[in-house]
Design an enzyme around this catalytic site. Structure first.
Site, PDB file in Angstrom:
ATOM      1  N   SER A  53      -6.286  -5.092   7.460  1.00  0.00           N
ATOM      2  CA  SER A  53      -5.547  -3.939   7.982  1.00  0.00           C
ATOM      3  C   SER A  53      -5.892  -2.626   7.285  1.00  0.00           C
ATOM      4  CB  SER A  53      -4.041  -4.181   7.904  1.00  0.00           C
ATOM      5  OG  SER A  53      -3.587  -4.105   6.580  1.00  0.00           O
ATOM      6  N   LYS A  91      -0.634  -0.576   2.505  1.00  0.00           N
ATOM      7  CA  LYS A  91      -0.814   0.385   3.601  1.00  0.00           C
ATOM      8  C   LYS A  91      -0.935   1.780   3.001  1.00  0.00           C
ATOM      9  CE  LYS A  91       0.173  -2.866   6.655  1.00  0.00           C
ATOM     10  NZ  LYS A  91      -0.881  -3.549   7.360  1.00  0.00           N
TER      11      LYS A  91
END
Length: 195
Positions: A53, A91
């Site tokens: 991700s 993230k």
């Protein structure tokens, strides 16, 4: 009798020297272990990235150092407790308290101002010219509010088309942030600061 006394004294001197030598060796090792425990508990600790991700910024199996000290700012890479499972996610912080976020035609707008995202360049260049890397949205569409409230962050993975992030699970409480990714130490050719 004198010989036995001298031998006994020599053994005690040797025993005292052995104890001092042992103490001289063990004391620094003990101090190093305590210092490492304190350093890891309160300042930095190692971790491993799982998944794609954050590619290409951070890739699967990268080894990273996470800092527990300092303030979290927009565009920092952070590790936090996942809101939807018993795991941790890494993230990028896109929005901080008070921010208004919008994506329009693959451009990030924060509080109405365009923001460049150079960390996305490689992935965008690999796409077809007319395809969007990040789908259009406004913060209100995602969280039902126009601005990020105090105590929360809006986070997204750099691999926008393959990232479970605030677009899916909403804002994350700042209290769930474990720390900021500061350094990648494996693989060796990519070793260095991450932000």
């Amino acid at each position: 009798m004198l010989f036995a006394y001298v031998t006994l004294v020599q053994k005690e001197v040797l025993s005292l020297k052995a104890r001092r030598t042992l103490l001289a060796v063990l004391l620094p090792i003990g101090i190093a272990i305590i210092a490492l425990f304190i350093f890891r508990s309160y300042f930095y600790f190692p971790s491993t990235v799982y998944g794609e991700s954050m590619a290409p910024t951070l890739e699967d199996q990268n080894k990273i150092l996470i800092s527990r000290v300092g303030n979290i700012d927009r565009f920092d890479e952070v590790v936090f407790h996942a809101p939807d499972q018993d795991a941790s996610y890494v993230k990028r912080v896109i929005g901080v308290p008070g921010d208004k976020i919008e994506y329009k035609n693959d451009v990030l707008y924060v509080n109405g101002k365009k923001h460049a995202e150079p960390y996305l360049k490689e992935m965008k260049n690999a796409m077809q010219e007319d395809a969007l890397f990040t789908n259009n949205f406004k913060l209100r569409d995602v969280i039902g509010e126009d601005t990020i409230p105090d105590g929360y962050l809006f986070v997204m993975g750099d691999n926008r088309r393959n990232s479970k992030d605030s677009r899916m699970f909403g804002l994350i409480p700042q209290s769930t942030v474990i720390g900021e990714v500061k350094f990648r130490y494996y693989p060796f050719p990519q070793m260095g600061l991450t932000n």
